[in-house]
Design a protein around this motif. Structure first.
Motif, PDB file in Angstrom:
ATOM      1  N   LEU A  34       0.832  -1.208   0.000  1.00  0.00           N
ATOM      2  CA  LEU A  34       0.000   0.000   0.000  1.00  0.00           C
ATOM      3  C   LEU A  34       0.865   1.256   0.000  1.00  0.00           C
ATOM      4  N   LEU A  35       2.008   1.192   0.680  1.00  0.00           N
ATOM      5  CA  LEU A  35       2.936   2.330   0.660  1.00  0.00           C
ATOM      6  C   LEU A  35       3.504   2.542  -0.743  1.00  0.00           C
ATOM      7  N   ILE A  36       3.728   1.445  -1.459  1.00  0.00           N
ATOM      8  CA  ILE A  36       4.203   1.561  -2.848  1.00  0.00           C
ATOM      9  C   ILE A  36       3.167   2.305  -3.685  1.00  0.00           C
ATOM     10  N   ILE A  37       1.893   1.945  -3.481  1.00  0.00           N
ATOM     11  CA  ILE A  37       0.832   2.646  -4.207  1.00  0.00           C
ATOM     12  C   ILE A  37       0.837   4.122  -3.862  1.00  0.00           C
ATOM     13  N   ALA A  38       0.954   4.439  -2.573  1.00  0.00           N
ATOM     14  CA  ALA A  38       0.938   5.835  -2.135  1.00  0.00           C
ATOM     15  C   ALA A  38       2.078   6.629  -2.752  1.00  0.00           C
ATOM     16  N   VAL A  39       3.271   6.024  -2.820  1.00  0.00           N
ATOM     17  CA  VAL A  39       4.432   6.727  -3.382  1.00  0.00           C
ATOM     18  C   VAL A  39       4.263   6.910  -4.888  1.00  0.00           C
ATOM     19  N   ARG A  40       3.806   5.864  -5.578  1.00  0.00           N
ATOM     20  CA  ARG A  40       3.660   5.950  -7.037  1.00  0.00           C
ATOM     21  C   ARG A  40       2.595   6.939  -7.449  1.00  0.00           C
ATOM     22  N   GLU A  41       1.553   7.081  -6.648  1.00  0.00           N
ATOM     23  CA  GLU A  41       0.431   7.954  -7.004  1.00  0.00           C
ATOM     24  C   GLU A  41       0.400   9.222  -6.158  1.00  0.00           C
ATOM     25  N   VAL A  42       1.569   9.670  -5.710  1.00  0.00           N
ATOM     26  CA  VAL A  42       1.609  10.831  -4.815  1.00  0.00           C
ATOM     27  C   VAL A  42       1.040  12.076  -5.487  1.00  0.00           C
ATOM     28  N   ARG A  43       1.130  12.165  -6.819  1.00  0.00           N
ATOM     29  CA  ARG A  43       0.594  13.329  -7.528  1.00  0.00           C
ATOM     30  C   ARG A  43      -0.907  13.219  -7.774  1.00  0.00           C
ATOM     31  N   ARG A  44      -1.473  12.052  -7.497  1.00  0.00           N
ATOM     32  CA  ARG A  44      -2.906  11.846  -7.702  1.00  0.00           C
ATOM     33  C   ARG A  44      -3.489  11.209  -6.445  1.00  0.00           C
ATOM     34  N   PRO A  45      -3.689  11.992  -5.382  1.00  0.00           N
ATOM     35  CA  PRO A  45      -4.130  11.441  -4.090  1.00  0.00           C
ATOM     36  C   PRO A  45      -5.471  10.730  -4.152  1.00  0.00           C
ATOM     37  N   ALA A  46      -6.398  11.212  -4.986  1.00  0.00           N
ATOM     38  CA  ALA A  46      -7.710  10.545  -5.073  1.00  0.00           C
ATOM     39  C   ALA A  46      -7.554   9.124  -5.597  1.00  0.00           C
ATOM     40  N   LYS A  47      -6.738   8.965  -6.616  1.00  0.00           N
ATOM     41  CA  LYS A  47      -6.489   7.635  -7.164  1.00  0.00           C
ATOM     42  C   LYS A  47      -5.768   6.765  -6.138  1.00  0.00           C
ATOM     43  N   ALA A  48      -4.779   7.357  -5.453  1.00  0.00           N
ATOM     44  CA  ALA A  48      -4.041   6.603  -4.429  1.00  0.00           C
ATOM     45  C   ALA A  48      -4.978   6.116  -3.327  1.00  0.00           C
ATOM     46  N   LEU A  49      -5.874   7.006  -2.872  1.00  0.00           N
ATOM     47  CA  LEU A  49      -6.813   6.624  -1.813  1.00  0.00           C
ATOM     48  C   LEU A  49      -7.720   5.493  -2.263  1.00  0.00           C
ATOM     49  N   THR A  50      -8.184   5.569  -3.490  1.00  0.00           N
ATOM     50  CA  THR A  50      -9.075   4.523  -3.994  1.00  0.00           C
ATOM     51  C   THR A  50      -8.378   3.169  -4.009  1.00  0.00           C
ATOM     52  N   TRP A  51      -7.168   3.135  -4.543  1.00  0.00           N
ATOM     53  CA  TRP A  51      -6.467   1.861  -4.643  1.00  0.00           C
ATOM     54  C   TRP A  51      -6.004   1.347  -3.277  1.00  0.00           C
ATOM     55  N   MET A  52      -5.675   2.249  -2.379  1.00  0.00           N
ATOM     56  CA  MET A  52      -5.309   1.809  -1.029  1.00  0.00           C
ATOM     57  C   MET A  52      -6.516   1.207  -0.320  1.00  0.00           C
TER      58      MET A  52
ATOM     59  N   LEU B  18     -24.900   5.058  -1.521  1.00  0.00           N
ATOM     60  CA  LEU B  18     -24.463   4.469  -2.790  1.00  0.00           C
ATOM     61  C   LEU B  18     -23.717   5.499  -3.641  1.00  0.00           C
ATOM     62  N   ASP B  19     -24.198   6.749  -3.637  1.00  0.00           N
ATOM     63  CA  ASP B  19     -23.528   7.796  -4.406  1.00  0.00           C
ATOM     64  C   ASP B  19     -22.118   8.039  -3.887  1.00  0.00           C
ATOM     65  N   GLN B  20     -21.971   8.081  -2.573  1.00  0.00           N
ATOM     66  CA  GLN B  20     -20.639   8.312  -1.999  1.00  0.00           C
ATOM     67  C   GLN B  20     -19.700   7.145  -2.286  1.00  0.00           C
ATOM     68  N   ALA B  21     -20.239   5.928  -2.247  1.00  0.00           N
ATOM     69  CA  ALA B  21     -19.419   4.762  -2.584  1.00  0.00           C
ATOM     70  C   ALA B  21     -18.974   4.827  -4.033  1.00  0.00           C
ATOM     71  N   ALA B  22     -19.877   5.270  -4.927  1.00  0.00           N
ATOM     72  CA  ALA B  22     -19.528   5.400  -6.334  1.00  0.00           C
ATOM     73  C   ALA B  22     -18.470   6.471  -6.527  1.00  0.00           C
ATOM     74  N   ARG B  23     -18.567   7.565  -5.765  1.00  0.00           N
ATOM     75  CA  ARG B  23     -17.559   8.632  -5.889  1.00  0.00           C
ATOM     76  C   ARG B  23     -16.190   8.132  -5.437  1.00  0.00           C
ATOM     77  N   LEU B  24     -16.159   7.273  -4.444  1.00  0.00           N
ATOM     78  CA  LEU B  24     -14.881   6.716  -4.008  1.00  0.00           C
ATOM     79  C   LEU B  24     -14.229   5.915  -5.127  1.00  0.00           C
ATOM     80  N   LEU B  25     -15.059   5.299  -5.960  1.00  0.00           N
ATOM     81  CA  LEU B  25     -14.532   4.497  -7.085  1.00  0.00           C
ATOM     82  C   LEU B  25     -14.299   5.339  -8.342  1.00  0.00           C
ATOM     83  N   SER B  26     -14.598   6.636  -8.294  1.00  0.00           N
ATOM     84  CA  SER B  26     -14.539   7.461  -9.503  1.00  0.00           C
ATOM     85  C   SER B  26     -13.179   7.460 -10.193  1.00  0.00           C
ATOM     86  N   PRO B  27     -12.041   7.374  -9.478  1.00  0.00           N
ATOM     87  CA  PRO B  27     -10.778   7.311 -10.209  1.00  0.00           C
ATOM     88  C   PRO B  27     -10.622   6.069 -11.087  1.00  0.00           C
ATOM     89  N   LEU B  28     -11.471   5.060 -10.856  1.00  0.00           N
ATOM     90  CA  LEU B  28     -11.376   3.822 -11.629  1.00  0.00           C
ATOM     91  C   LEU B  28     -12.404   3.777 -12.747  1.00  0.00           C
TER      92      LEU B  28
END
Length: 505
Positions: free
Chosen positions: A15-33, A494-504
């Motif tokens: 998960l730390l690898i994901i955070a470092v790789r996606e440091v410029r895109r925190p929303a995407k990093a949060l989703t994948w973490m 459900l809307d908030q859950a969908a927003r969490l997945l929005s980077p995907l």
């Protein structure tokens, strides 16, 4: 219990690898973490599968941009500022050309078929979706006719969006001499590392001087008369003039990226045209006049499109093109570090002084685009956002709804189109600047899709698109803040859950 602790440590490291790789895109990093926490180890494997592309980096499509940006005196201050600011992002320098706006599939296909039939030297096509249905067969047959007449034709399709396009149709095209390629086909090795990167362009270039682009793919649903789909509102355009060179530059870059379809077939058809059969029996075009097709939809579609035919295609009956339009072309490309389309949208939004009208089917913006829209409303710019009430897939619509409340609260006028499917992708700035292309307002379009958009500086083009915007508003319902607040709790969750997945998405 030691193995559980070991698994936790390994998963935390991943998960730390994901955070470092996606440091410029925190929303995407949060989703994948989050995915990694819910599905230990498996989440990280999925992350690598969909976000670790084969290295395909190339130079950005730009010219030296040394030519000064000069717009006519009639253009306002915001147009001059936007044109100058966008120049480093554009494919080439500011171009001039004529523009014809096409506001539905029937009109677009009729005009496209006219141009295909008139082609003398080259035809280049690039589509995200190209179906083997009624409209697809009609266009394929027209292309084969031109290829057999000596016109050089190249065809690119997306491996996912056009995955159902059959091999026998590709074989027919190749036998007629049409070169066919696919961007990231669903086969080894592309599927292992590039599944999430897609070609979202809709481009046709005729003889290097006429370009079709916008939101309309090739398929029966875009006619607005397909059962189970219903009315379909979309916007496309035809450009003639210098800008065709920019569209061709984008096509050439994608052609080099694409992989050839099925082994090469010896081209004997030009010497023996009868060897290439049409898509329909008796060598007839689909839906010929005076004949009843197998379904009411097929007969109606054929009759509607048939009204544009003379021998096969008639003279253009559409309005005159708008002359002397100044145009800048932009390419979205996931292999570039700068999300060009996103930067273009941001500059247009932040430099507007009077009005902003946006039509888009997938409105899931990142924080910067959202702030640009809200601050525009805060400084007195009239901002109107038109989105569909019916969104496919539903998860995208759910994620989009989470933004409406704060936009309305910020002074943005949000409308939901309820007549049918709304798929147009248009922005109009200050009544004199218009942007039209194949990009949505979401992270996928900005960072994962190949796309093409044009910004046009001409009050007539902006006025025509604004008039269509007003007609669409007549079929829309204003979104009120109380609508947002009074949603059922289950829908909000459900809307908030969908927003969490929005980077995907």
């Amino acid at each position: 219990m030691a193995w559980i602790a070991g698994l936790w440590i390994v998963n935390t490291a991943l998960l730390l690898i994901i955070a470092v790789r996606e440091v410029r895109r925190p929303a995407k990093a949060l989703t994948w973490m989050t995915v990694g926490l819910v599905f230990p180890m498996i989440g990280f494997v999925c992350y690598l599968f969909v976000t670790n592309p084969v290295q395909m980096r190339r130079d950005k499509l730009v010219s030296s941009h040394q030519n000064p940006i000069v717009l006519p005196p009639l253009c306002g201050h915001s147009a001059a500022v936007i044109a100058r600011s966008l120049q480093p992002l554009s494919v080439s320098s500011l171009r001039t050309g004529s523009v014809q706006i096409l506001t539905n599939g029937m009109e677009t296909y009729g005009r496209l078929l006219q141009s295909i039939q008139s082609a003398q030297k080259t035809i280049e096509l690039e589509y995200y979706i190209y179906r083997n249905d009624h409209i697809g067969n009609r266009i394929t047959d027209a292309l084969i006719d031109r290829a057999l007449s000596g016109v050089n034709i190249r065809f690119i399709r997306d491996g996912l969006g056009s995955r159902s396009f059959p091999k026998h149709a590709i074989r027919r095209m190749k036998e007629a001499g049409i070169e066919c390629r696919t961007i990231f086909p669903l086969r080894f090795p592309w599927i292992l590392s590039n599944l999430t990167y897609r070609d979202h362009c809709k481009i046709v270039i005729i003889d290097g001087k006429e370009t079709f682009m916008g939101g309309i793919n090739v398929g029966d649903e875009y006619t607005g008369m397909k059962p189970n789909t219903g009315f379909w509102r979309d916007t496309h355009m035809r450009i003639t003039g210098e800008s065709a060179n920019d569209a061709k530059a984008v096509f050439e870059a994608h052609w080099k990226l694409a992989s050839p379809d099925i082994p090469h077939t010896p081209i004997t058809a030009r010497n023996n045209p009868e060897s290439v059969q049409r898509s329909h029996p008796n060598n007839e075009y689909p839906f010929p006049f005076g004949k009843t097709e197998r379904s009411a939809f097929g007969w109606e579609w054929g009759s509607e499109l048939g009204t544009t035919e003379s021998t096969r295609i008639a003279k253009a009956s559409s309005p005159e093109d708008t002359p002397s339009v100044y145009i800048q072309m932009f390419e979205g490309n996931p292999s570039l570090p700068t999300p060009v389309i996103r930067e273009m949208h941001f500059i247009c939004l932040t430099q507007a002084t009077r009005s902003i009208d946006i039509v888009n089917p997938y409105f899931i913006p990142d924080a910067d685009i959202l702030m640009a829209i809200k601050t525009a409303a805060a400084r007195g710019v009239r901002v109107r956002l038109l989105v569909p009430q019916r969104v496919i897939p539903k998860v995208a619509g759910a994620a989009s709804r989470t933004y409406y409340g704060e936009l309305v609260e910020a002074g943005v006028h949000v409308f939901q189109y309820n007549k049918g499917v709304l798929h147009a992708k248009v922005m109009i700035i200050d009544g004199e600047i218009a942007e039209l292309g194949s990009s949505n307002y979401d992270l996928r379009s900005y960072r994962l899709n190949y796309a093409i958009c044009a910004v046009m500086y001409h009050s007539d083009v902006a006025r025509e698109l604004t008039e269509q915007f007003e007609r669409d508003l007549a079929e829309a319902t204003p979104y009120r803040l109380e609508d947002h607040v009074n949603r059922p709790s289950s829908e909000r969750m459900l809307d908030q859950a969908a927003r969490l997945l929005s980077p995907l998405l």
